[in-house]
Design an enzyme around this catalytic site. Structure first.
Site, PDB file in Angstrom:
ATOM      1  N   HIS A 162       0.843  -1.154   0.017  1.00  0.00           N
ATOM      2  CA  HIS A 162      -0.048   0.002   0.098  1.00  0.00           C
ATOM      3  C   HIS A 162       0.877   1.356   0.033  1.00  0.00           C
ATOM      4  O   HIS A 162       1.565   1.431  -1.165  1.00  0.00           O
ATOM      5  CB  HIS A 162      -0.933  -0.141   1.062  1.00  0.00           C
ATOM      6  CG  HIS A 162      -2.080   0.968   1.336  1.00  0.00           C
ATOM      7  ND1 HIS A 162      -2.313   1.748   0.112  1.00  0.00           N
ATOM      8  CD2 HIS A 162      -3.049   1.253   2.135  1.00  0.00           C
ATOM      9  CE1 HIS A 162      -3.379   2.564   0.343  1.00  0.00           C
ATOM     10  NE2 HIS A 162      -3.923   2.147   1.487  1.00  0.00           N
ATOM     11  N   HIS A 193      -1.868  -0.721 -12.205  1.00  0.00           N
ATOM     12  CA  HIS A 193      -2.517  -0.280 -10.797  1.00  0.00           C
ATOM     13  C   HIS A 193      -3.876  -1.048 -10.956  1.00  0.00           C
ATOM     14  O   HIS A 193      -4.317  -1.780 -11.855  1.00  0.00           O
ATOM     15  CB  HIS A 193      -2.918   1.087 -10.992  1.00  0.00           C
ATOM     16  CG  HIS A 193      -3.680   1.633  -9.976  1.00  0.00           C
ATOM     17  ND1 HIS A 193      -4.965   1.785  -9.769  1.00  0.00           N
ATOM     18  CD2 HIS A 193      -3.273   2.314  -8.826  1.00  0.00           C
ATOM     19  CE1 HIS A 193      -5.153   2.322  -8.592  1.00  0.00           C
ATOM     20  NE2 HIS A 193      -4.372   2.683  -7.939  1.00  0.00           N
ATOM     21  N   ASP A 214       3.125   6.028  -7.790  1.00  0.00           N
ATOM     22  CA  ASP A 214       4.207   5.755  -6.991  1.00  0.00           C
ATOM     23  C   ASP A 214       5.583   5.891  -7.702  1.00  0.00           C
ATOM     24  O   ASP A 214       6.715   6.098  -7.099  1.00  0.00           O
ATOM     25  CB  ASP A 214       4.078   4.108  -6.377  1.00  0.00           C
ATOM     26  CG  ASP A 214       3.007   4.328  -5.323  1.00  0.00           C
ATOM     27  OD1 ASP A 214       3.010   5.096  -4.398  1.00  0.00           O
ATOM     28  OD2 ASP A 214       2.209   3.149  -5.371  1.00  0.00           O
TER      29      ASP A 214
END
Length: 452
Positions: A278, A329, A388
């Site tokens: 996460h 994703h 990210d």
């Protein structure tokens, strides 16, 4: 000797647990278990309703997923519009984002000024909190210290268990204001006690934005450029909310549904966000990029970059998992709007920091990774670069230590968590209780004297 014996006992017990607690993967298919609360095609199981945010990466047409450009929605508004408005006003936008998420509407100038003033006035920690709750028990992991700060805040609240919305809202705003201070001070304590470096404790300035205050608190000279603060502010806006189904926000709903206090619910979300699957994902991106930069000699040579990415996918390089971190994703397919917005703003900072060569490497990987996946996996599945991939690079250019990457995520996401906490208290009404099927056959009990 005692330590060696203890380690041996633990190893034996661990092996016993592994031997006696396996579950045949075929059983998940047999009983149609939605592992991770997901369907087989990756879609999340519908577990609730929300008016806070939405994540759009595909549409379902005649039962089939159809990829569409990604959209991130806050209270019905496209986050891209929020970012553009912030830039056009030449101001910092995270505070406006918090207001929107908490109250459901965009503020006018007077409302925003009042809210900014209120937030700014609540960034300082209570008397003796820093010494007693942070300095006396420092942690090597700032996320654990952040969770402890949240739980400790319960003791400084005169009315911590009152579930009335005005009280819950007050608690949430207070935590939104203090998260950046918690994180900065926890980092300073970590520097002092674990890194054996100097510690700098600066006071927050109420007139400054969250981004400005954080940069001020973590730096010895308290200085930063306007562009640095703007880039961090953008990252905070983009990470503030991501729908009710992401793991940490779902944790807020689950724990809040048990009718517990705000501090327990938020601390649970912090624990969720710490996980490498996460909020800790950008750390894996940075480790991968360290490896790529060390093994790709010419960062401008796309053929060389592509060949090394191919090795990573083939499990011949980096951590041998076959994953190119920062790619793909659970919801976004064609594009992650957060990654696009952050990438474009990062170009400005890369020019200021004279890091355009490294920025070019990131952009090349973004272009080449989908090609490598398609070729190596012989698949037409669409994947895109996620936020990210660029967030760690942005924090590196801001000279922010890696141990603060996930706490920055928490500083931002506390806005969404607070909104989901309030929504669950108002509209939830039922404790979460999904089913788990027992797949172990009944066994005959064996008395102690009959056991081998």
């Amino acid at each position: 000797m005692a330590d060696c014996f203890e380690n041996l006992i633990v190893q034996k017990l661990s092996l016993l647990v592994e031997l006696n607690d396996p579950i045949d993967s075929k059983l998940y298919q047999k009983f149609d278990v939605k592992r991770g609360l997901r369907y087989s095609d990756g879609r999340g199981v519908l577990a609730g309703l929300t008016q806070i945010g939405d994540v759009v990466g595909y549409e379902v047409v005649e039962g089939q997923k159809v990829a569409v450009p990604g959209k991130l929605i806050y209270r019905g508004y496209n986050v891209e519009d929020l970012v553009r408005d912030t830039a056009s006003q030449d101001e910092f936008g995270f505070e406006q984002t918090v207001y929107l998420l908490l109250f459901g509407d965009l503020p006018n100038k007077t409302q925003l000024e009042e809210f900014r003033s209120y937030l700014g006035g609540r960034r300082s920690l209570p008397d003796n909190f820093t010494e007693d709750m942070i300095m006396k028990a420092p942690s090597p992991d700032i996320m654990n210290k952040l969770a402890r700060c949240v739980l400790a805040s319960y003791s400084y609240d005169e009315n911590p268990d009152d579930p009335a919305i005005p009280n819950v809202l007050k608690q949430c705003i207070d935590l939104v204001a203090k998260f950046s201070t918690f994180s900065a001070y926890a980092y300073q304590a970590k520097r002092r006690y674990y890194d054996k470096k100097s510690m700098y404790i600066h006071n927050p300035v109420s007139e400054l934005s969250t981004a400005e205050n954080f940069l001020r608190l973590i730096r010895s000279d308290k200085s930063y450029t306007k562009l640095e603060a703007e880039v961090l502010d953008l990252a905070l806006i983009l990470h503030a909310e991501h729908g009710g189904g992401n793991n940490s926000s779902f944790s807020i709903h689950v724990v809040s549904s048990a009718d517990t206090d705000t501090y327990s619910a938020i601390a649970a979300a912090v624990g969720s966000l710490k996980g490498r699957r996460h909020g800790g994902a950008n750390m894996m991106v940075m480790q991968m990029m360290d490896d790529i930069k060390a093994n790709v000699k010419d960062w401008s040579n796309e053929a060389e970059i592509k060949e090394y990415l191919r090795k990573i996918v083939r499990k011949e390089a980096f951590d041998r998992t076959g994953l190119i971190y920062g790619q793909g994703h659970a919801v976004y397919t064609i594009s992650d709007p957060r990654a696009i917005l952050l990438r474009d703003k990062a170009a400005e900072l890369a020019k200021e920091k004279d890091m355009m060569e490294e920025y070019g490497l990131y952009c090349a990987i973004e272009r080449l990774a989908p090609e490598v996946f398609a070729e190596e996996k012989e698949s037409d599945k669409q994947i895109c670069t996620n936020v990210d991939f660029y967030s760690g690079f942005v924090y590196t250019m801001l000279n922010i230590p890696r141990e603060l990457y996930t706490p920055i995520f928490a500083m931002s996401r506390i806005a969404g968590w607070a909104a989901h906490r309030i929504e669950e208290v108002i509209a939830g009404g039922r404790i979460y209780r999904p089913a788990y099927k027992n797949v172990l056959d009944p066994r005959t009990f064996v008395p102690m004297e009959g056991r081998k």
